[in-house]
Design a protein around this motif. Structure first.
Motif, mmCIF file in Angstrom:
data_model
loop_
_atom_site.group_PDB
_atom_site.id
_atom_site.type_symbol
_atom_site.label_atom_id
_atom_site.label_comp_id
_atom_site.label_asym_id
_atom_site.label_seq_id
_atom_site.Cartn_x
_atom_site.Cartn_y
_atom_site.Cartn_z
ATOM 1 N N UNK A 165 0.820 -1.220 0.000
ATOM 2 C CA UNK A 165 0.000 0.000 0.000
ATOM 3 C C UNK A 165 0.854 1.270 0.000
ATOM 4 N N UNK A 166 1.675 1.452 -1.054
ATOM 5 C CA UNK A 166 2.530 2.642 -1.128
ATOM 6 C C UNK A 166 1.717 3.905 -1.296
ATOM 7 N N UNK A 167 2.283 4.999 -0.819
ATOM 8 C CA UNK A 167 1.649 6.307 -0.995
ATOM 9 C C UNK A 167 2.006 6.919 -2.341
ATOM 10 N N UNK A 168 3.097 6.442 -2.953
ATOM 11 C CA UNK A 168 3.542 6.911 -4.262
ATOM 12 C C UNK A 168 3.807 5.713 -5.154
ATOM 13 N N UNK A 169 3.149 5.681 -6.307
ATOM 14 C CA UNK A 169 3.410 4.651 -7.305
ATOM 15 C C UNK A 169 4.168 5.296 -8.452
ATOM 16 N N UNK A 170 5.333 4.730 -8.779
ATOM 17 C CA UNK A 170 6.132 5.191 -9.909
ATOM 18 C C UNK A 170 5.938 4.181 -11.030
ATOM 19 N N UNK A 171 5.346 4.608 -12.128
ATOM 20 C CA UNK A 171 5.077 3.733 -13.267
ATOM 21 C C UNK A 171 6.025 4.121 -14.388
ATOM 22 N N UNK A 172 7.029 3.286 -14.643
ATOM 23 C CA UNK A 172 8.073 3.601 -15.618
ATOM 24 C C UNK A 172 7.798 2.862 -16.918
ATOM 25 N N UNK A 173 7.191 3.562 -17.883
ATOM 26 C CA UNK A 173 6.836 2.980 -19.186
ATOM 27 C C UNK A 173 6.097 1.646 -18.990
ATOM 28 N N UNK A 174 5.040 1.610 -18.175
ATOM 29 C CA UNK A 174 4.454 0.318 -17.788
ATOM 30 C C UNK A 174 3.698 -0.402 -18.886
ATOM 31 N N UNK A 203 4.229 9.105 -13.412
ATOM 32 C CA UNK A 203 4.079 8.292 -14.614
ATOM 33 C C UNK A 203 5.114 8.718 -15.644
ATOM 34 N N UNK A 204 5.940 7.768 -16.075
ATOM 35 C CA UNK A 204 7.069 8.054 -16.954
ATOM 36 C C UNK A 204 6.819 7.408 -18.310
ATOM 37 N N UNK A 205 6.955 8.190 -19.379
ATOM 38 C CA UNK A 205 6.682 7.655 -20.708
ATOM 39 C C UNK A 205 7.293 8.551 -21.776
ATOM 40 N N UNK A 206 7.425 7.989 -22.989
ATOM 41 C CA UNK A 206 7.796 8.795 -24.157
ATOM 42 C C UNK A 206 6.553 9.204 -24.935
ATOM 43 N N UNK A 207 5.369 8.713 -24.503
ATOM 44 C CA UNK A 207 4.117 8.892 -25.235
ATOM 45 C C UNK A 207 3.311 10.027 -24.604
ATOM 46 N N UNK A 208 3.241 11.149 -25.289
ATOM 47 C CA UNK A 208 2.556 12.318 -24.748
ATOM 48 C C UNK A 208 1.067 12.057 -24.533
ATOM 49 N N UNK A 209 0.446 11.312 -25.435
ATOM 50 C CA UNK A 209 -0.982 11.035 -25.298
ATOM 51 C C UNK A 209 -1.254 10.249 -24.022
#
Length: 264
Positions: A165-174, A203-209
């Protein structure tokens, strides 16, 4: 107090800077996107935030996670932050999953370690964790990672990341490695879980949309440096940096091409 404060973060490989004086902050419950092309420093930044930089990379500046300094901190002081405070979902779930362990046991481990669950309570929590990510077939928990589809593995990786139950979720190009239909399902799942739990999302991504769908505010990286930051709507409507303008124009051109293809 912000849940995350990154100040003048610089990451080097030897003498080569991969990230240059990056600064941003994230409040509890806020959704922030980091966008940039391959090699812009997105993933390196996410690893620096949780103290998971690989050997040979060095960080300077400051990363304060829930008030705790990460840069330069000892590993034993960072372990309690990984799980209850912040956790990462990676692009390829096989990097997060042990290929030699059944996935149910892997999800059980953080429940046992961080929430001190045992016996029937632990088994019930594992079942609930799988159901939460729409994996309700009890046989799936006994599978090894290679026996699951890509979408199922990513859902297991999300269940694993959320177990404590993290307070911060880091989604790296999931969703980059998933096909379009599966990608949409995983994004919808993340949207629902973040909203239901009131988590902060990086949320980390190369996709702007995709980033504009998932977040409220954007940080744009190029060559390891922040070139623009602002609310999603403002950045899409009136980008201030030429690189951001090119990203927006490219995304709009792709949307137009897809619309034209659908019309034909």
């Amino acid at each position: 107090m912000n849940l995350l404060d990154v100040t003048d973060l610089t990451v080097r490989s030897g003498d080569t800077p991969l990230v240059r004086e990056v600064s941003f902050s994230l409040r509890a419950g806020e959704r922030l996107g980091i966008i940039g092309e391959s090699g812009s420093g997105k993933s390196v930044t996410s690893l620096a935030i949780t103290g998971l930089l690989s050997r040979g990379l060095t960080a300077s500046g400051s990363v304060r996670l829930d008030g705790h300094e990460v840069v330069g901190a000892a590993e034993k002081s960072l372990r309690p932050l990984r799980g209850p405070v912040a956790q990462i979902v990676f692009q390829e779930p096989l990097t997060a999953l042990d290929p030699l362990m059944r996935v149910g046991r892997q999800v059980a481990e953080p429940l046992r370690r961080h929430l001190a669950l045992r016996g029937d309570a632990l088994r019930a929590a594992v079942t609930a964790a799988f159901a939460e990510v729409a994996l309700e077939d009890p046989r799936l928990a006994r599978a090894f990672p290679h026996e699951l589809s890509g979408g199922q593995r990513q859902r297991v990786a999300i269940a694993l990341a959320l177990a404590a139950r993290p307070r911060l979720l880091i989604a790296d190009e999931p969703t980059t490695a998933l096909d379009v239909t599966v990608q949409d399902g995983v994004l919808s799942l993340l949207e629902r879980l973040v909203a239901e739990r009131g988590m902060a999302l990086l949320f980390i991504s190369h996709d702007l949309a995709v980033v504009s769908r998932m977040t409220e505010r954007i940080v744009v990286l190029r060559g390891g440096s922040v070139v623009e930051e602002g609310p999603v709507e403002r950045v899409l409507r009136a980008p201030r940096h030429p690189y951001t303008s090119a990203l927006v124009a490219s995304a709009r051109a792709l949307d137009s091409a897809l619309d034209a293809g659908g019309a034909s």
